[in-house]
Every structure is written in C-alpha cells, then in structure tokens.
Design a protein around this motif. Structure first.
Motif, PDB file in Angstrom:
ATOM      1  N   ALA B 229       9.280  13.029 -27.154  1.00  0.00           N
ATOM      2  CA  ALA B 229       9.909  12.122 -26.195  1.00  0.00           C
ATOM      3  C   ALA B 229       9.003  11.897 -24.998  1.00  0.00           C
ATOM      4  O   ALA B 229       8.861  10.771 -24.511  1.00  0.00           O
ATOM      5  N   VAL B 230       8.363  12.980 -24.543  1.00  0.00           N
ATOM      6  CA  VAL B 230       7.482  12.835 -23.390  1.00  0.00           C
ATOM      7  C   VAL B 230       6.327  11.894 -23.722  1.00  0.00           C
ATOM      8  O   VAL B 230       5.990  10.999 -22.936  1.00  0.00           O
ATOM      9  N   SER B 231       5.746  12.052 -24.918  1.00  0.00           N
ATOM     10  CA  SER B 231       4.585  11.201 -25.197  1.00  0.00           C
ATOM     11  C   SER B 231       5.019   9.755 -25.393  1.00  0.00           C
ATOM     12  O   SER B 231       4.333   8.830 -24.976  1.00  0.00           O
ATOM     13  N   ARG B 232       6.199   9.581 -26.006  1.00  0.00           N
ATOM     14  CA  ARG B 232       6.682   8.202 -26.157  1.00  0.00           C
ATOM     15  C   ARG B 232       6.922   7.572 -24.776  1.00  0.00           C
ATOM     16  O   ARG B 232       6.520   6.447 -24.502  1.00  0.00           O
ATOM     17  N   LEU B 233       7.574   8.341 -23.922  1.00  0.00           N
ATOM     18  CA  LEU B 233       7.875   7.838 -22.583  1.00  0.00           C
ATOM     19  C   LEU B 233       6.594   7.496 -21.846  1.00  0.00           C
ATOM     20  O   LEU B 233       6.473   6.431 -21.230  1.00  0.00           O
ATOM     21  N   SER B 234       5.631   8.394 -21.962  1.00  0.00           N
ATOM     22  CA  SER B 234       4.383   8.183 -21.249  1.00  0.00           C
ATOM     23  C   SER B 234       3.701   6.907 -21.742  1.00  0.00           C
ATOM     24  O   SER B 234       3.140   6.149 -20.956  1.00  0.00           O
ATOM     25  N   ARG B 235       3.784   6.655 -23.072  1.00  0.00           N
ATOM     26  CA  ARG B 235       3.158   5.429 -23.587  1.00  0.00           C
ATOM     27  C   ARG B 235       3.860   4.187 -23.020  1.00  0.00           C
ATOM     28  O   ARG B 235       3.237   3.198 -22.691  1.00  0.00           O
ATOM     29  N   ILE B 236       5.194   4.261 -22.909  1.00  0.00           N
ATOM     30  CA  ILE B 236       5.926   3.096 -22.390  1.00  0.00           C
ATOM     31  C   ILE B 236       5.625   2.885 -20.917  1.00  0.00           C
ATOM     32  O   ILE B 236       5.317   1.786 -20.471  1.00  0.00           O
ATOM     33  N   VAL B 237       5.718   3.996 -20.165  1.00  0.00           N
ATOM     34  CA  VAL B 237       5.593   3.877 -18.721  1.00  0.00           C
ATOM     35  C   VAL B 237       4.220   3.353 -18.333  1.00  0.00           C
ATOM     36  O   VAL B 237       4.079   2.551 -17.409  1.00  0.00           O
ATOM     37  N   SER B 238       3.187   3.804 -19.072  1.00  0.00           N
ATOM     38  CA  SER B 238       1.845   3.412 -18.655  1.00  0.00           C
ATOM     39  C   SER B 238       1.419   2.086 -19.268  1.00  0.00           C
ATOM     40  O   SER B 238       0.335   1.595 -18.991  1.00  0.00           O
ATOM     41  N   SER B 239       2.266   1.495 -20.094  1.00  0.00           N
ATOM     42  CA  SER B 239       1.847   0.250 -20.720  1.00  0.00           C
ATOM     43  C   SER B 239       1.966  -0.902 -19.726  1.00  0.00           C
ATOM     44  O   SER B 239       2.780  -0.866 -18.806  1.00  0.00           O
ATOM     45  N   CYS B 259      15.293   4.702 -20.466  1.00  0.00           N
ATOM     46  CA  CYS B 259      16.485   5.402 -19.966  1.00  0.00           C
ATOM     47  C   CYS B 259      16.952   6.440 -20.968  1.00  0.00           C
ATOM     48  O   CYS B 259      17.276   7.581 -20.618  1.00  0.00           O
ATOM     49  N   LYS B 260      16.983   6.042 -22.235  1.00  0.00           N
ATOM     50  CA  LYS B 260      17.498   6.955 -23.250  1.00  0.00           C
ATOM     51  C   LYS B 260      16.575   8.158 -23.429  1.00  0.00           C
ATOM     52  O   LYS B 260      17.032   9.277 -23.662  1.00  0.00           O
ATOM     53  N   LEU B 261      15.264   7.922 -23.326  1.00  0.00           N
ATOM     54  CA  LEU B 261      14.322   9.047 -23.433  1.00  0.00           C
ATOM     55  C   LEU B 261      14.535  10.029 -22.286  1.00  0.00           C
ATOM     56  O   LEU B 261      14.548  11.247 -22.472  1.00  0.00           O
ATOM     57  N   LYS B 277       4.313  19.320 -19.751  1.00  0.00           N
ATOM     58  CA  LYS B 277       4.977  19.222 -18.462  1.00  0.00           C
ATOM     59  C   LYS B 277       4.160  18.354 -17.504  1.00  0.00           C
ATOM     60  O   LYS B 277       4.709  17.507 -16.800  1.00  0.00           O
ATOM     61  N   GLY B 278       2.833  18.560 -17.511  1.00  0.00           N
ATOM     62  CA  GLY B 278       1.968  17.767 -16.648  1.00  0.00           C
ATOM     63  C   GLY B 278       2.116  16.285 -16.939  1.00  0.00           C
ATOM     64  O   GLY B 278       2.247  15.464 -16.024  1.00  0.00           O
ATOM     65  N   ARG B 279       2.185  15.970 -18.231  1.00  0.00           N
ATOM     66  CA  ARG B 279       2.288  14.575 -18.621  1.00  0.00           C
ATOM     67  C   ARG B 279       3.619  13.987 -18.141  1.00  0.00           C
ATOM     68  O   ARG B 279       3.681  12.844 -17.674  1.00  0.00           O
TER      69      ARG B 279
END
Lengths: 162, 978
Positions: B229-239, B259-261, B277-279
C-alpha cells in the motif's frame, strides 16, 4: 460502506432509491421521507454533511448530499468513508449521467430508471465503490446500450403497445 | 454519442409514467396504479405466453410503481424467468428487479442461484458481472454457501477480465461480511494482497475495499499489504497530474484510491521496516506540501479531491500518534481550515481536531485555536458545524481552560438548537465535574445549567450534583447557600426545586444561622414552590419537610400544620397522602432521639462511574466516548486529590442504579443498612412502619433490576473476574482479599455504619456497636438481582496472629437469598489484646450457576474499642509527658486529602471513639483527644494531637500510648482519614 443512495426532487418525490442493507419496503419509504425532511430544510451554502436520521442508524451514519437544480443526491455512509471522497463520487455520478443522457434532467431519471440503475451499478456494488473513472463507466454504459440496440433491432416487432 | 439515446425506450412504459405524472391527485394516482397492476397481473396469469420484451416492459413498470412506494407482491417469478433469457436486455432487467425487490430470505433464492451459476460459468464477462452484482446485492447466506468457493477463484484467475475482477472482489467482500465463516481466504491471501499491484486502477480500487475489511478482521495474515500500500500510494502521490489519465480527477491523481490506501494503513501501526516507514513519511509530507500549493483549478471539485486526501493523511498521522513534527503540521493545516470560507472544510477541520486534541503531542497546539472555535460556536450558521465546534471544545478542555470553555458552552446553551441541547447539558455537567478545582464552582455551574436549560437537564445530572454535595462535606454549606439564593427567583425550574429541596433538607442547618435564611424562611421558600410542582417533586419536598422537623424543632408546628392540611393528608395521590400521614405521625410520636436516628444525614454514596458519562455514551453510540475518557477521568481524579474518594474520583461515582430515586431514599433507609422485620434494634419499630408503608418500594424495585448494566460499576471490576469467569474457573478456595479492601476498611475507621461493599450483584451493609472490649456487628447481604443466590456461605477468619488477638463468632446465614431480598448476619467480636490486621470476610455463592467468591476485610480496627476519657488541660499534659519514651510515640506529617474544615475534623475525631478535649491545647487550631483502648488482657491509654497547617495544607499527627504497637497502628489508620 455506503448504506443507501437516494435521489429525490425538491418536493420529496423519490427518483431513485438503492439500499445496500435490507429494510422492509415500508421502512425504506420512511427513510426516504425522513432523509428528505432532514436535507430539504437546510440552507444553501451550509456544509454538505449531516448526521443520519434515526431510521438509518442515527449518528453512526452520515448523510452526504448535493443539491443540483431540482434534485437532491444523497449518499448515506458509515464512518469508514471519506466525506469529501463521497462528495466527489456524487459529482462523478452526476457528470456520468450528464454525459450518458446529454444534459441530464429529472425527466431522464424518471423515464430511464433502469439505465440509471445500471450506471450506478457500474460505480457502486453492494455498498462499495467499484469504479471511479468516469470514462470507464461511460464505456461500460455505452457497451450496454449497443447490446440493447442490436437486440431491439432484431427482436422488437411493431405492435400495439400498452 | 450519448450512451442512452432518448426515445428508443419502451413506449408502453413511457405512456404509463406520463399518465402517473399527469394525475391531479393522490387518489387518481393510486387508481391508475391499481389499474396497471391489474393489467400486469392478468397478463402474467394469462394463457398466452409473454415474449421477453413484454415481460421486460411489465417488470419495468413494476419497478416504477415500487419506487413510488407501493408494495409489489407479484412478478418475482417472471423476473426470475428473465434471468435465464439469452438476451442481455431481458437478463439485465430480471437482475435489476431481483436486486431491488428480492430480499435475502426469499424462497426464490434457489432458483436465482441456478441462473447465477449458469451465468458465472458462461465466460461472457457481461453476464458474469450481472451475476456477481446480483450476489453482492442480495448477499444471502444461501448465496454464500453456493458461491463462496467459486468467487475467489474468479478473482485471482489470470484470464479473468478486469471488469469481472472488480466485481468479484466486491462480491467476495459482501459475502465475507454476511457469512465470514464460509469465506476461507487461506490459500488466496497472498494473491489477493497482490491485487494492490494490479496494472488496472479499477481493480485496485475494488480490491482495496476487500483487503481493508479482511485486514481489520485478520491483521496478521494481511500485514504484507502495508508495504504494498505504501509503495502504491507513493507512486500515486509523486505522479504528475497527467500520469494517471482517466483516474486523474480535476488535476488530482486518483484521489479516491489514495484515500482508501490511507484508510487501509490506519488498520495497522506504523511500519516497522525503516525504509517503508521513511517512504510513507515522505508521502505524508508531500501530501501536506501539496495542500499548501496554489490550486491548479478554481473548481470546488479540485480542492475537494485534494483535501479529501489531506484529511485522510491527517487521520493517519493522528492514528500513528508518533511523529510530533507531522502532528503539529497537521494541526496548523487544520487551523487554517477553521477559518476557510468553505463550510465543508470548517466542518471537517473541527472534526479532525477533535481526535488531534487527544494526542499528547498536539493537545497544546489544538488549544491555541480556542478563540476560533468559540467563535465558530457563536457564529456558524450551520447546526452541524456548531455541533462539531461544541465537540471540539469538549475534547480540548483541560484544567487550564475549563472555566472559560464551560462558561462559553453555558452561554451558547441559551441560544443553542433544541436538537443538541441535551447533549450540551451532559457535556457541561461532565466537564464541570471533571475539572472542578473547587467544588463551589461546580455547584454554581450545575445550578446555572438548570437555570438556563432546565428542561434538558436529565435526572442523571441533578442526581449527580446531589451525590457530589453529599460526598464532599467541604461544599455543603456553599451549596445550601447557593440553592437558597437560586430559589429566590420568582420562576425557577422544577429541577432547581428538586435540588433545592434535597440540599436544604440535608444541609439547611448550615445556613440557618443567618436570619435571612432562618429555618422558617427556608421552609416558606420551598413551600412557595410546592404547588407548582409535579407529584414526584412534591413527594421529595415532603421528605425535605420531615427532615426540617428534625433539623429545626422550631419549624415543627408550622410543618405539621402543612402536613395536616386537607390538600396533603387527603391528597388524591396515594404516594403524597401516605407520606403526609406517615411523616405527620412520625413527627408527633417519635422522640427526638429516634427522629434524629431515622432522619440522619445521608451517608456518602458509593463511588461508581458517573451516570452522566454513561448517558452521553449511550447517546453518542458506542465508541463515541472512548474508554480513554473514562481512564482520563480517573487520572484527573487523582490529580484532583479527592481524598476519601480516592483514585476513582470524578468520572466515577454512584451510577444510576444506586442513585436515590427522590421518593425513596431521602430517609436513608436504603444506605444505612435497611433494618428488616427481624432486626433487633430500637429503631426497628419505626422502620417497619415505613417498610410496610412502602416508602422504600422504589429502592426495592431498583434492586430487582437484573444486573445488565455492564458499564455500571467500576467497583465491581475488582470482583469482575469472578463475575464473568465461567464457573469452573473460580476456585472454591477463599479468594484473596479484593484490591480495594484496604480502602474500604479505611472508610470505616471513623464510622460504624454504612455500605461496606457493592457490586452489580451484591450489596453489603454494615451496622456495628462496641462496648468495652466487645463488639457486635450486623452484616446485611442484599441481593440486587432478580435471581436467587444459592449456597450462600460466609466465613470470617482471623489470619495469622490475629487468631490469638481477636475472638470472632459468627452465626450462619440462610444459604438462599431470593432475588431482591436481604439477609442479616450477626457477628460477635471480643478483643483479647491489641491487634493490627483486620479479620477477613469470605463470601461464596452461586448466581445463575456461576460461583462468586470474594473476600473483604471486616472493618474491625483497634480504635473501635476506645473508651473516651475526659480530662482537663493540666492532666492531659501531665500524662502526655509521662508517655515520653520514643517508642511510645508515633508521628506522621502528611498532606491534607480533604478540605480542612474544623467541623468535619471534629466529627471524624469523635467517630474515632476518643474524647475530643476542648480548651486543652494552647493553640485553638489544634485538636487533642484522649481515650483508653479496652482489651481483655489490658487497657491501653492513648493520647492524640492533631495540628493542622492550613497554609501548607498539611497535618502533623502525634500519638502517644502506653503500648508502642498501638501508637503505630493508630497513626497508620488515622493518617488516611484527613
């Protein structure tokens, strides 16, 4: 989870009701009336969230609504949903209807109730969100229409219709 | 091209709808509908087989009629038939009808299941989706039985179309919710979790709902979802806003999924893996940063989507509660929203801040917004927002700002919406109690509450103020004075009369010295309200009157006159008449001594959870007022230094169940152990009159209530283990003494009567008397439930050397206590020589089959055997000097646990059993006492000196006795009392 999706007009006439939990027919009608009562007395420009009526679970649930011209779109959701997220979802729903019906108006919802249900079914299933991507939803709806048309073309014969 | 072209619908349907819309009246509409229903019915029943198109048309009409609120009791079979059609349109309308109209326990489910089975195996994605939708909508157990095995396979199969996968995920979720036992994830777990990595965002959107639900139920099995979930979120947020194409909503990439993540992550503690955690922290920071950027669009949808993510991120930060930096940033961000022009954002900011206020890192930061929040309470146009503001004020309240917040809430109450007044009243009452530094402020606040919003002050609130006044002797005089003043108002609320009647009846004597509030003035004031009050209040006032007769003999004739008047003694209400008759009789035949005993001041109430808190919890639903709050209340209570009330001070006191119903308990018949017909004491005759007369009926009824209130009693927690444990788990051996038994013991050092112990099942009252070295104790075991206690046994043991110091004889008790009944046990005690420990009382019985086993300390302490010794100043100091050996003296210096009220101190010292010697100590502030402890073996003379230091709120206590152990023990016992 989304507990119910209700659409009614400014006079409280239901235009669509979809419950994702089981209530008796009678309770469903009462919930629609109660919700209309709660939502319709609110001014414009106040916030779009309020606590649910007693019948649908009181303060455990929230009503999130938008008012468009003659229609109220109300989503009743529990605490696991993001309020603003649902507000966006309502917008997606309405924009999708608008695209599918070309300037959607109340009459479209009345005369094409089945279509509205089908479009909604592409977005929400069993109270959970299935798809939020508008073009994906529209593609699905168009595919359905195409299928319907082809079937109508083949099978519908002229007749006295009543 | 529009997806729906107008005009190619079914003409018959359109005509019917137009007809309905043209109906001028409700009657006409019903008539038209009935005609149509008859038409459809005849068509369905007709001989001619209908083609699919007609069936579809009629089913559509039925759906429309259903939407208008009419019952549809036929057509189901036709709809089921449509399911097996090969034509999409017909199949679809059949499914629609079923998902709208069929509920989960219909007999048709089996037929429907057959059709679904066919469609699921059809490999036609459209049909599969229709079937999955139907399962998700109906979600019955039978469907779960039929399909719970099949659907996970569809969900993870490589060749399943994306749209079918989406439907399968949500379908499975629905089945899991209705029948978790039938959905076995085991082998599928990891493949389901990996759906978070799916190429298709729609699949992720659907799957995340499923995974969130499963993670809540089985966090361990699904914990690998955190890093995904963290890596998916990070990909979305930084896109960039265009990367995700169609999932970008008004320039915000995939807001719903983000939101769901973030919600999913709230099911878990912060990730342990440092890299993950850092990510995640990076993501959260990016989200907070983006919120500050100038908007990419002026459309409200853009800011909505952006802020939806922001609020979820803040929820996650609050949930982790471990990153002070992020918490403070979140708080500042919310602070900006508090004054945003969008009402929605103000609402959500207030709501989020409520949770933020409970974090120790951000509590102070939240408090800085107090003025804004108060302003919101005053000026917001929307009641939903005002309510959130009130919630937030409640959450941010602490000792430092309690006075300001309570004052603001009180002034808001005057204009508050009716819908939230009761809740506001409860909150004010709780805050006032929780943060009361001086109890006069508390009393003022509650009386103001009654004045401003009397109608919304529930019984719990005014019961509570009385409990607190009774339990805290430092505030009694003030309370009497204040209610007296409040009652002066020409129109005061009935609740005020109730509180006034009760308090003046108990403590009117404390203000009777002032001629402006002389007994007669007090009585006339109360009586002037009498005629405007309801029956229960009048009953309470009558009890207050009889208490007046006891407190102020000079009012006797006036009050008797009132009681004797026809409007009382012949009142048509049975309760009032009975009280008038009985009180009149009591006041004329009983001697002053008897009167004083019967009408003794109410003993303190047992400490329990505040009934107000319980009520607020009930009102707000479970979870709204967290357990934390209770514990917090407890902690605050300790800070409060509530002395006698010990650790469980503010949030916790006599609950509803023990709250005196005003008509029952004013006479103290319940809490001073009720004397049953068999009781031998002198007062029994009179009390019998009462119990027969049914004055304590209410008390009885209360006792008969089944012990269901789980939030009822914190005291019960001590014995809670034995309450709830299965019968086999409770040992037959006597239980170890309850943790609070020492505290209970301390309560009885200076008094002989009262309630020793109480939980949900059992109440134990005590009455004892001592003469010389002998004592007699009456124990009253009251069954508070409606179920009988069987094999009820009690044993008194003297552990260790106490055996040779005390001689204790008990009479056995009846082994059976009926529900609501009470049995009495007599214990004779002989003191052989001085002693330290207290005898243990073990009680065992079976309640509904479960063994109850609890052990208490009997409140037998060495001071009970004191004989007071009067002596003059000269003698005292002479003896004091005689006992000057170091081991004969015990001394303690300690902080005051209670207010240093001279009268209270005197009462306690008298209760100790020694003689309180006046004019002995040169310093009039000091107290000196003398007494002789009578044991069989010897007499031990003891002298006491107590030196209060009001400035430092400290005491110095010195004891000298002819025996060193006695000095020590007395000193220990007494140090707990002041």
């Amino acid at each position: 989870m989304i507990k119910a999706i209700l659409i009614f007009n400014n006079h409280g006439k239901p235009r669509l009701s979809k419950f994702y939990e089981h209530y008796t027919e009678d309770t469903e009608q009462q919930i629609i009336r109660e919700t209309f009562h709660l939502v319709s007395k609110r001014d414009e420009n106040v916030c779009n969230f309020l606590e649910g009526g007693l019948l649908i679970g009181g303060s455990e649930n929230k009503l999130i609504y938008r008012h468009y011209a003659t229609l109220y779109f109300v989503f009743c959701v529990d605490s696991s949903e993001s309020e603003l997220g649902i507000l966006d979802l309502i917008q997606v729903f309405v924009e999708t209807l608008d695209k599918c019906f070309e300037n959607v108006c109340e009459l479209d919802l009345i005369f094409h109730m089945d279509k509205v249900h089908n479009i909604l079914a592409e977005m929400v299933m069993g109270g959970m969100v299935l798809e939020t991507n508008m073009s994906e939803i529209i593609t699905q709806a168009e595919a359905q229409t195409k299928m319907e048309k082809s079937e109508t073309f083949i099978f519908q014969c002229p007749r006295q219709d009543r | 091209m529009p997806a729906v072209s107008k005009g190619d619908g079914m003409r018959g349907l359109a005509v019917f709808i137009s007809d309905i819309r043209n109906c001028k009246s409700k009657e006409a509409e019903i008539k038209r509908i009935n005609k149509e229903l008859a038409n459809i019915r005849s068509k369905f029943k007709g001989d001619k087989a209908l083609d699919g198109y007609s069936k579809k048309k009629y089913v559509c009409k039925l759906l429309f009629i259903f939407l208008l609120g009419h019952d549809i009791d036929f057509g189901h079979m036709e709809a089921v038939n449509l399911l097996s059609s090969n034509k999409y349109t017909e199949k679809q309308i059949g499914y629609l009808f079923i998902s709208v109209l069929v509920n989960s326990n219909s007999e048709l489910i089996r037929l429907i299941n057959n059709a679904i089975k066919n469609d699921l195996s059809s490999r036609n994605p459209t049909f599969m989706c229709l079937a999955l939708h139907c399962i998700a909508n109906v979600g019955s157990r039978e469907m779960a039985e039929a399909f719970a095995g099949e659907i996970p396979r569809i969900l993870v199969a490589g060749d399943t179309m994306d749209s079918v996968k989406q439907s399968a995920a949500l379908c499975l979720l629905r089945l899991y919710k209705t029948s978790p036992d039938l959905v076995l994830m085991g082998e599928w777990t990891s493949r389901v979790v990996h759906l978070l990595n799916d190429q298709h965002m729609g699949v992720v959107t659907a799957a995340i709902s499923l995974i969130t639900c499963l993670s809540q139920k089985n966090p361990d099995e699904f914990k690998t979802c955190v890093s995904l979930a963290v890596s998916r979120l990070s990909r979305i947020v930084s896109s960039a806003s265009t990367d995700l194409q169609d999932y970008t909503y008004y320039f915000v990439p995939a807001p719903w999924l983000s939101c769901k993540l973030l919600r999913l992550l709230q099911c878990y503690p912060p990730p342990e893996d440092g890299a993950v955690k850092g990510r995640l922290v990076e993501c959260l920071e990016t989200i907070l940063n983006k919120a500050q950027e100038p908007p990419k669009s002026k459309k409200v949808q853009h800011s909505n989507a952006k802020n939806a993510i922001l609020f979820e991120a803040i929820s996650l930060i609050i949930h982790y509660d471990s990153e002070p930096n992020l918490l403070v940033r979140a708080c500042n961000q919310l602070g900006q929203f508090l004054q945003h022009r969008e009402t929605n954002l103000r609402y959500l900011a207030l709501e989020s801040m409520c949770t933020l206020a409970s974090s120790e890192f951000s509590h102070e930061a939240v408090k800085t917004h107090i003025e804004t929040v108060i302003n919101a309470l005053k000026t917001e146009r929307d009641v939903s927002v005002r309510q959130r503001a009130a919630d937030l004020l409640y959450a941010m309240c602490d000792r430092s700002n309690a006075k300001q917040i309570v004052a603001e809430m009180l002034s808001y109450l005057e204009t508050a919406d009716y819908s939230i007044r009761e809740e506001m009243v409860l909150k004010v009452a709780i805050l006032a109690e929780k943060y009361a530094v001086d109890y006069s402020w508390y009393v003022d606040t509650i009386l103001n509450l009654i004045r401003i919003a009397g109608d919304y002050v529930s019984e719990e609130v005014w019961y509570r103020v009385i409990q607190i006044v009774i339990n805290r002797d430092d505030v009694q005089g003030y309370a009497a004075k204040t209610v007296f003043e409040a009652l002066q108002a020409p129109a005061c609320h009935e609740n005020m009369v109730k509180v006034g009647g009760y308090i003046l009846g108990e403590f009117g004597n404390l203000i009777a010295g002032d001629p402006r509030s002389s007994p007669l003035v007090q009585f006339n004031l109360l009586h002037s309200k009498f005629h405007l009050c309801s029956v229960p209040t009048r009953a309470l006032l009558l009890s207050a009157y009889i208490k007046f007769i006891n407190l102020f003999p000079e009012t006797k004739s006036t009050i008797q006159e009132v009681l004797r008047s026809d409007s009382q003694i012949r009142n048509s209400d049975v309760e009032l008449q009975q009280r008038a008759v009985e009180y009149l009789k009591l006041s004329s035949i009983a001697s002053t001594d008897v009167l004083a005993t019967v009408l003794e001041e109410m003993p303190p109430f047992p400490e329990r959870e505040s009934s107000i808190l319980a009520k607020l919890k009930k009102k707000k639903g479970p979870g709204a007022v967290s357990v934390n709050e209770l514990e917090e209340g407890k902690r605050e209570g300790e800070l409060n230094g509530g002395g006698e009330r010990g650790g469980d001070n503010s949030g916790i006191a006599a609950s509803n169940a023990s709250t005196p119903s005003p008509s029952a308990d004013l006479l103290g018949l319940r809490t001073v152990p009720p004397v049953t017909a068999a009781a031998p004491s002198a007062g029994s005759l009179l009390v019998d009159v009462f119990s027969e007369a049914g004055v304590n009926d209410d008390g009885f009824l209360r006792d008969l209530e089944p012990p269901t209130e789980s939030s009822d009693s914190l005291l019960a927690e001590g014995s809670g283990d034995s309450d709830s444990a299965p019968p086999s788990a409770v040992s037959e051996d006597p239980a170890p003494p309850l943790p609070e038994s020492n505290e209970l013991l301390n309560k009885f050092v200076c008094k002989n009567n009262g309630v020793l112990f109480e939980n949900q099942l059992l109440q134990i009252g005590i009455k004892s008397e001592y003469r010389q070295n002998l004592g007699r104790m009456y124990l009253f075991y009251g069954n508070k439930t409606s179920v009988q206690f069987v094999t009820f046994t009690t044993t008194v043991t003297c552990p260790g050397e106490l055996q040779s110091q005390l001689n204790v004889q008990t009479k056995t008790v009846e082994p059976l206590i009926e529900g609501g009944a009470q049995v009495q046990q007599v214990i004779n005690i002989e003191c052989l020589t001085d002693f330290l420990d207290a005898p243990l009382l073990n009680i065992k019985f079976r309640y509904g089959g479960a063994l109850q086993n609890l052990t208490l300390k009997l409140p037998v302490t060495i001071n009970k055997f004191f004989q007071p010794t009067e002596m003059a100043s000269h003698d005292f100091f002479q003896r004091w000097k005689q006992l000057s050996q170091p081991q004969q003296e015990a001394q303690k210096i300690f902080k005051a646990n209670h207010a240093m009220d001279t009268e209270v101190l005197k009462a306690k010292l008298l209760g100790l059993g020694m003689a309180l010697l006046e004019n002995v100590d040169p310093n009039p502030e000091n107290f000196v006492c003398a007494g002789v402890i009578q044991t069989k073996a010897q007499q031990v003379g003891s002298l006491l000196r107590l030196e209060p230091n009001a400035q430092a709120q400290m005491y110095r206590l010195t004891l000298r006795s002819s025996k060193d152990t006695v000095s020590q023990r007395l000193c220990e016992l007494l140090a707990e009392q002041f």
